[in-house]
Design a protein around this motif. Sequence first.
Motif, short mmCIF file in Angstrom:
data_model
loop_
_atom_site.label_atom_id
_atom_site.label_comp_id
_atom_site.label_asym_id
_atom_site.label_seq_id
_atom_site.Cartn_x
_atom_site.Cartn_y
_atom_site.Cartn_z
N MET A 1 -11.67 -60.55 45.99
CA MET A 1 -12.67 -61.51 45.50
C MET A 1 -13.46 -62.11 46.66
O MET A 1 -14.66 -62.38 46.53
CB MET A 1 -11.99 -62.62 44.70
N LEU A 2 -12.80 -62.31 47.81
CA LEU A 2 -13.50 -62.85 48.97
C LEU A 2 -14.60 -61.88 49.42
O LEU A 2 -15.71 -62.30 49.75
CB LEU A 2 -12.51 -63.11 50.11
N GLY A 3 -14.29 -60.59 49.43
CA GLY A 3 -15.29 -59.59 49.79
C GLY A 3 -16.47 -59.60 48.84
O GLY A 3 -17.64 -59.55 49.26
N GLN A 4 -16.20 -59.71 47.55
CA GLN A 4 -17.28 -59.75 46.57
C GLN A 4 -18.09 -61.03 46.70
O GLN A 4 -19.31 -61.04 46.46
CB GLN A 4 -16.69 -59.62 45.17
N ALA A 5 -17.43 -62.12 47.11
CA ALA A 5 -18.15 -63.38 47.34
C ALA A 5 -19.10 -63.24 48.52
O ALA A 5 -20.25 -63.69 48.47
CB ALA A 5 -17.15 -64.51 47.58
N ILE A 6 -18.63 -62.62 49.59
CA ILE A 6 -19.49 -62.40 50.76
C ILE A 6 -20.67 -61.50 50.40
O ILE A 6 -21.81 -61.74 50.81
CB ILE A 6 -18.68 -61.79 51.92
N LEU B 1 -18.88 -51.51 54.98
CA LEU B 1 -18.11 -50.86 56.03
C LEU B 1 -17.38 -51.90 56.89
O LEU B 1 -16.21 -51.70 57.27
CB LEU B 1 -19.03 -50.00 56.90
N SER B 2 -18.05 -52.99 57.20
CA SER B 2 -17.45 -54.03 58.05
C SER B 2 -16.27 -54.70 57.36
O SER B 2 -15.20 -54.89 57.97
CB SER B 2 -18.50 -55.08 58.42
N TYR B 3 -16.43 -55.04 56.08
CA TYR B 3 -15.36 -55.76 55.39
C TYR B 3 -14.16 -54.85 55.13
O TYR B 3 -13.00 -55.28 55.24
CB TYR B 3 -15.87 -56.35 54.08
N ALA B 4 -14.42 -53.60 54.79
CA ALA B 4 -13.32 -52.65 54.58
C ALA B 4 -12.50 -52.50 55.86
O ALA B 4 -11.25 -52.45 55.82
CB ALA B 4 -13.87 -51.30 54.14
N SER B 5 -13.16 -52.44 57.00
CA SER B 5 -12.46 -52.33 58.28
C SER B 5 -11.61 -53.58 58.54
O SER B 5 -10.48 -53.48 59.04
CB SER B 5 -13.47 -52.16 59.43
N LEU B 6 -12.14 -54.74 58.19
CA LEU B 6 -11.40 -55.99 58.36
C LEU B 6 -10.09 -55.97 57.56
O LEU B 6 -9.03 -56.35 58.07
CB LEU B 6 -12.27 -57.17 57.91
N PHE C 1 -7.45 -53.46 59.19
CA PHE C 1 -6.85 -53.84 60.47
C PHE C 1 -6.14 -55.20 60.45
O PHE C 1 -5.23 -55.43 61.24
CB PHE C 1 -7.91 -53.83 61.56
N PHE C 2 -6.55 -56.09 59.54
CA PHE C 2 -5.97 -57.43 59.55
C PHE C 2 -5.31 -57.79 58.21
O PHE C 2 -5.00 -58.95 57.96
CB PHE C 2 -7.04 -58.48 59.89
N GLY C 3 -5.10 -56.78 57.36
CA GLY C 3 -4.52 -57.03 56.04
C GLY C 3 -3.16 -57.69 56.08
O GLY C 3 -2.86 -58.58 55.28
N HIS C 4 -2.29 -57.26 57.00
CA HIS C 4 -0.95 -57.84 57.10
C HIS C 4 -1.02 -59.35 57.36
O HIS C 4 -0.30 -60.13 56.73
CB HIS C 4 -0.16 -57.18 58.24
N SER C 5 -1.88 -59.74 58.27
CA SER C 5 -2.01 -61.16 58.60
C SER C 5 -2.59 -61.95 57.43
O SER C 5 -2.18 -63.08 57.16
CB SER C 5 -2.91 -61.33 59.83
N LEU C 6 -3.55 -61.35 56.72
CA LEU C 6 -4.17 -62.03 55.57
C LEU C 6 -3.15 -62.28 54.46
O LEU C 6 -3.11 -63.37 53.87
CB LEU C 6 -5.34 -61.20 55.05
N ILE C 7 -2.33 -61.28 54.18
CA ILE C 7 -1.30 -61.45 53.15
C ILE C 7 -0.24 -62.45 53.61
O ILE C 7 0.22 -63.30 52.85
CB ILE C 7 -0.63 -60.09 52.82
N GLY C 8 0.12 -62.38 54.89
CA GLY C 8 1.12 -63.30 55.43
C GLY C 8 0.69 -64.75 55.36
O GLY C 8 1.52 -65.66 55.24
N PHE C 9 -0.64 -64.98 55.41
CA PHE C 9 -1.16 -66.35 55.36
C PHE C 9 -0.78 -67.06 54.07
O PHE C 9 -0.67 -68.29 54.03
CB PHE C 9 -2.68 -66.34 55.54
N SER D 1 -7.53 -50.68 48.39
CA SER D 1 -8.71 -51.37 47.85
C SER D 1 -9.84 -51.47 48.87
O SER D 1 -11.00 -51.69 48.49
CB SER D 1 -8.33 -52.78 47.39
N ALA D 2 -9.54 -51.33 50.17
CA ALA D 2 -10.57 -51.47 51.21
C ALA D 2 -11.70 -50.46 51.03
O ALA D 2 -12.88 -50.86 50.93
CB ALA D 2 -9.93 -51.36 52.59
#
Length: 442
Positions: A59-64, A104-109, A112-120, A139-140
């Motif tokens: 949803m954050l990606g779609q918001a951006i 392309l930019s958001y999918a890369s994010l 590479f940082f999915g583990h940290s985002l879920i951990g948050f 989903s990326a």
Amino acid sequence: MKTVDLTTGNVQRVILTLALPLVGSSLLQFTYSLVDMFWVGALGSDAVASVGAASFYIMLGQAIQSLIVVGAGIKVSQAVGKRDLKFIQRYVRAGRRLNLALGLSYASLLIFFGHSLIGFLNMNAPTVERLAYGYLLVSAPMLIFSFFNLLFARLFSAYGNTTTAMRINATGVILNMVLSPIFIYPLQLGVLGAALATLVANVVMFGFFWRRARSLFNWDEVIQPTRTDYKEIFRLGFPMATQRILFTVISIFLARMIGSYGTEAIAAQRIGLQIESIAYMMIGGLNGAMASYTGQNIGAQKVDRVYEGYRVTTRLGIVYTGFIMLLFIIVPDFLIGLFVEDVRTIDIGASYLRIIGISLVFSSIEMIGNGYFSGLGLPKIPATISIIFTVARIPLALLLEPYLGIDAIWWSIAISSIIKGLASALFVRLTKKEVTSLAEAV
């Protein structure tokens, strides 16, 4: 491709003709979401919680991405109203190029940082976190195609043509509904199967959208967007994108609070959100219809018709959400119980529906107001309203939590939604003089 003139004819008929295909697309998506939740729910609360956790970042990606969808949609709808073919071509091309770079930019994010985002989200559940990251990883790439599907649907709507998007969305949803249980169970992919089915469906939808878009948008290759065109898309899309991004970020922080009550609480909210979309499928359709309708009519300098469209659309939204409100208040336990058997999850989810149901009428007023101001090219007004009162959800939830527990989070959402709806209606009245001068300047 058929282009619909929204500047003539009976206002209510025009609004409904424009909105119903959008509602139809939302209904199909809603049906898929419920069926998918049924299949995932059979895997247990951990599976539902993992999809819910990953969904916040989708949803954050779609918001951006709404930065591009809103800005390009406003400029194209106004250009269609003015019958300015040159500007249409420039803004469509600018929107497509920005969309690709962002996707392309958001999918890369996410990769590479999915583990940290879920951990948050602080769920303290390794199994749920592992499943959530796997879902996010699949989903990326899906989001790249989804971004284009959303952009094309909005541009078609700017032409008054929402039927084409509905048909393409129907194809994707049906394909998703067929593939999801196959990937989840016979192929034993579990939660990853649900994500993979969505990826395949979006790729197929993109193919159809691209083919149909070529017949409408690919004209004189000599006409290219200017730097000013890109700036205009950003200028108009920035307020609404900021609003939606902030809304999602606040939701992520609230999800962190919800996570402290256990995976059952996360699962309950996820199911509650899916059921709540019963209301938003109609509100979203009216929002999209209002934006395109207002854009074309303000471009044609038909101010009185703009006002009438807002009144008609608001009445339709209030009647529909009023009915859904009663449903959520009377039988919330039954609705949640359709998807899970866990007693605690049902109790938390039922409380969510009861409290959120109270605010639905006001949410419809706010979203229709968003479409109205977006079509006028005044997105800062609804964005400011939303930002102020969405941010207030966190301190309000923290203030009420010692007394209400997890219900404090639901009440913070409901109270802020009520205030946003009232503020939106007030600003519609206060800006009537600006609308007349705006029409003359478009």
